[in-house]
Scaffold this motif. Structure first.
Motif, PDB file in Angstrom:
ATOM      1  N   PHE A   1       0.843  -1.193   0.000  1.00  0.00           N
ATOM      2  CA  PHE A   1       0.000   0.000   0.000  1.00  0.00           C
ATOM      3  C   PHE A   1       0.878   1.243   0.000  1.00  0.00           C
ATOM      4  O   PHE A   1       1.885   1.295   0.692  1.00  0.00           O
ATOM      5  CB  PHE A   1      -0.908   0.003   1.240  1.00  0.00           C
ATOM      6  N   SER A   2       0.487   2.235  -0.785  1.00  0.00           N
ATOM      7  CA  SER A   2       1.207   3.512  -0.766  1.00  0.00           C
ATOM      8  C   SER A   2       0.249   4.589  -0.273  1.00  0.00           C
ATOM      9  O   SER A   2      -0.964   4.461  -0.378  1.00  0.00           O
ATOM     10  CB  SER A   2       1.731   3.861  -2.161  1.00  0.00           C
ATOM     11  N   PHE A   3       0.804   5.659   0.247  1.00  0.00           N
ATOM     12  CA  PHE A   3      -0.022   6.738   0.786  1.00  0.00           C
ATOM     13  C   PHE A   3      -0.749   7.508  -0.305  1.00  0.00           C
ATOM     14  O   PHE A   3      -1.595   8.337  -0.011  1.00  0.00           O
ATOM     15  CB  PHE A   3       0.821   7.669   1.653  1.00  0.00           C
ATOM     16  N   SER A   4      -0.457   7.223  -1.565  1.00  0.00           N
ATOM     17  CA  SER A   4      -1.182   7.857  -2.667  1.00  0.00           C
ATOM     18  C   SER A   4      -2.569   7.243  -2.831  1.00  0.00           C
ATOM     19  O   SER A   4      -3.374   7.724  -3.600  1.00  0.00           O
ATOM     20  CB  SER A   4      -0.391   7.706  -3.965  1.00  0.00           C
ATOM     21  N   GLY A   5      -2.833   6.160  -2.092  1.00  0.00           N
ATOM     22  CA  GLY A   5      -4.129   5.497  -2.190  1.00  0.00           C
ATOM     23  C   GLY A   5      -4.133   4.337  -3.163  1.00  0.00           C
ATOM     24  O   GLY A   5      -5.177   3.785  -3.477  1.00  0.00           O
ATOM     25  N   LEU A   6      -2.970   3.947  -3.658  1.00  0.00           N
ATOM     26  CA  LEU A   6      -2.857   2.829  -4.598  1.00  0.00           C
ATOM     27  C   LEU A   6      -2.188   1.650  -3.914  1.00  0.00           C
ATOM     28  O   LEU A   6      -1.408   1.824  -2.998  1.00  0.00           O
ATOM     29  CB  LEU A   6      -2.022   3.238  -5.816  1.00  0.00           C
ATOM     30  N   TYR A   7      -2.525   0.449  -4.363  1.00  0.00           N
ATOM     31  CA  TYR A   7      -1.862  -0.735  -3.826  1.00  0.00           C
ATOM     32  C   TYR A   7      -1.744  -1.823  -4.879  1.00  0.00           C
ATOM     33  O   TYR A   7      -2.481  -1.845  -5.859  1.00  0.00           O
ATOM     34  CB  TYR A   7      -2.570  -1.269  -2.576  1.00  0.00           C
ATOM     35  N   THR A   8      -0.768  -2.700  -4.656  1.00  0.00           N
ATOM     36  CA  THR A   8      -0.603  -3.898  -5.468  1.00  0.00           C
ATOM     37  C   THR A   8      -0.549  -5.083  -4.513  1.00  0.00           C
ATOM     38  O   THR A   8      -0.276  -4.920  -3.326  1.00  0.00           O
ATOM     39  CB  THR A   8       0.698  -3.856  -6.299  1.00  0.00           C
ATOM     40  N   CYS A   9      -0.817  -6.264  -5.023  1.00  0.00           N
ATOM     41  CA  CYS A   9      -0.809  -7.466  -4.201  1.00  0.00           C
ATOM     42  C   CYS A   9       0.261  -8.416  -4.736  1.00  0.00           C
ATOM     43  O   CYS A   9       0.249  -8.778  -5.905  1.00  0.00           O
ATOM     44  CB  CYS A   9      -2.176  -8.134  -4.239  1.00  0.00           C
ATOM     45  N   ASP A  10       1.186  -8.826  -3.864  1.00  0.00           N
ATOM     46  CA  ASP A  10       2.283  -9.716  -4.265  1.00  0.00           C
ATOM     47  C   ASP A  10       1.996 -11.188  -3.991  1.00  0.00           C
ATOM     48  O   ASP A  10       2.908 -12.014  -4.052  1.00  0.00           O
ATOM     49  CB  ASP A  10       3.576  -9.312  -3.547  1.00  0.00           C
ATOM     50  N   ASP A  11       0.765 -11.540  -3.685  1.00  0.00           N
ATOM     51  CA  ASP A  11       0.416 -12.939  -3.443  1.00  0.00           C
ATOM     52  C   ASP A  11       0.678 -13.784  -4.687  1.00  0.00           C
ATOM     53  O   ASP A  11       0.385 -13.365  -5.810  1.00  0.00           O
ATOM     54  CB  ASP A  11      -1.058 -13.074  -3.061  1.00  0.00           C
ATOM     55  N   ILE A  12       1.208 -14.971  -4.489  1.00  0.00           N
ATOM     56  CA  ILE A  12       1.386 -15.959  -5.554  1.00  0.00           C
ATOM     57  C   ILE A  12       0.293 -17.003  -5.334  1.00  0.00           C
ATOM     58  O   ILE A  12       0.228 -17.619  -4.276  1.00  0.00           O
ATOM     59  CB  ILE A  12       2.781 -16.621  -5.473  1.00  0.00           C
ATOM     60  N   VAL A  13      -0.579 -17.172  -6.327  1.00  0.00           N
ATOM     61  CA  VAL A  13      -1.774 -18.004  -6.162  1.00  0.00           C
ATOM     62  C   VAL A  13      -1.933 -19.005  -7.304  1.00  0.00           C
ATOM     63  O   VAL A  13      -1.324 -18.869  -8.361  1.00  0.00           O
ATOM     64  CB  VAL A  13      -3.036 -17.105  -6.074  1.00  0.00           C
ATOM     65  N   LYS A  14      -2.790 -20.012  -7.068  1.00  0.00           N
ATOM     66  CA  LYS A  14      -3.070 -21.013  -8.105  1.00  0.00           C
ATOM     67  C   LYS A  14      -3.964 -20.457  -9.204  1.00  0.00           C
ATOM     68  O   LYS A  14      -3.928 -20.898 -10.338  1.00  0.00           O
ATOM     69  CB  LYS A  14      -3.734 -22.248  -7.481  1.00  0.00           C
ATOM     70  N   LYS A  15      -4.789 -19.455  -8.844  1.00  0.00           N
ATOM     71  CA  LYS A  15      -5.711 -18.850  -9.798  1.00  0.00           C
ATOM     72  C   LYS A  15      -5.933 -17.396  -9.377  1.00  0.00           C
ATOM     73  O   LYS A  15      -6.200 -17.129  -8.201  1.00  0.00           O
ATOM     74  CB  LYS A  15      -7.031 -19.619  -9.791  1.00  0.00           C
ATOM     75  N   CYS A  16      -5.828 -16.464 -10.329  1.00  0.00           N
ATOM     76  CA  CYS A  16      -6.021 -15.053  -9.999  1.00  0.00           C
ATOM     77  C   CYS A  16      -7.483 -14.757  -9.677  1.00  0.00           C
ATOM     78  O   CYS A  16      -8.398 -15.429 -10.171  1.00  0.00           O
ATOM     79  CB  CYS A  16      -5.583 -14.161 -11.160  1.00  0.00           C
ATOM     80  N   ASP A  17      -7.676 -13.747  -8.850  1.00  0.00           N
ATOM     81  CA  ASP A  17      -9.013 -13.253  -8.513  1.00  0.00           C
ATOM     82  C   ASP A  17      -9.706 -12.817  -9.811  1.00  0.00           C
ATOM     83  O   ASP A  17      -9.063 -12.249 -10.696  1.00  0.00           O
ATOM     84  CB  ASP A  17      -8.856 -12.058  -7.562  1.00  0.00           C
ATOM     85  N   PRO A  18     -11.015 -13.068  -9.954  1.00  0.00           N
ATOM     86  CA  PRO A  18     -11.727 -12.684 -11.178  1.00  0.00           C
ATOM     87  C   PRO A  18     -11.646 -11.186 -11.505  1.00  0.00           C
ATOM     88  O   PRO A  18     -11.732 -10.804 -12.664  1.00  0.00           O
ATOM     89  CB  PRO A  18     -13.179 -13.093 -10.896  1.00  0.00           C
ATOM     90  N   VAL A  19     -11.449 -10.339 -10.509  1.00  0.00           N
ATOM     91  CA  VAL A  19     -11.381  -8.898 -10.747  1.00  0.00           C
ATOM     92  C   VAL A  19     -10.052  -8.488 -11.387  1.00  0.00           C
ATOM     93  O   VAL A  19      -9.940  -7.421 -11.974  1.00  0.00           O
ATOM     94  CB  VAL A  19     -11.633  -8.101  -9.439  1.00  0.00           C
TER      95      VAL A  19
END
Length: 102
Positions: free
Chosen positions: A52-70
Motif C-alpha cells: 500500500f502507498s499513501f497515494s491510495g494505490l496498492y498492489t498485491c504480491d500474493d502468488i496463487v493457483k488462480k487469480c481473482d476474477p477482478v
C-alpha cells in the motif's frame, strides 16, 4: 535597442519554459496509462502480501493457483512443479483482508 533585445530574450525564455512543462506533462500522462500501471477500479477479495502507498494505490504480491476474477492482468510467475500466478494490477483504495489458508 537594448530594451527590445531584452524583451525578445524574455519572451523566448518564457516560450522555452512553457514548452518544457508541456513536454513533461504529456510524458507523465502517457506513462500513467501504460501496461499494468492503469488503475483497476475493482477490489480483490483478499491479499496477504499487500503493498500500500499513501497515494491510495496498492498492489498485491500474493502468488496463487488462480487469480481473482477482478484481476485484469494475471502473470505466470512459476511453472514447476505447478503453475502459479500473480495479479499485476494496481488498485485504488485500501487493501482487502488477509487471505486465509485452507
Amino acid at each position: 535597442m537594448k530594451s527590445s533585445t531584452l524583451m525578445v530574450i524574455l519572451v523566448l525564455q518564457a516560450v522555452l519554459v512553457m514548452g518544457i512543462f508541456a513536454a513533461v506533462s504529456k510524458e507523465n500522462a502517457v506513462g500513467e496509462n501504460k501496461g499494468n500501471r492503469e488503475t483497476n477500479g475493482g477490489k480483490l477479495k483478499c491479499c496477504s502480501k499487500c503493498n500500500f502507498s499513501f497515494s491510495g494505490l496498492y498492489t498485491c504480491d500474493d502468488i496463487v493457483k488462480k487469480c481473482d476474477p477482478v484481476c485484469k492482468s494475471c502473470a505466470v510467475v512459476k511453472t514447476h512443479p505447478t503453475k502459479m500466478f500473480q495479479c499485476t494490477d494496481t488498485f485504488l483504495g485500501m487493501c482487502g483482508p488477509s487471505c486465509k489458508k485452507h
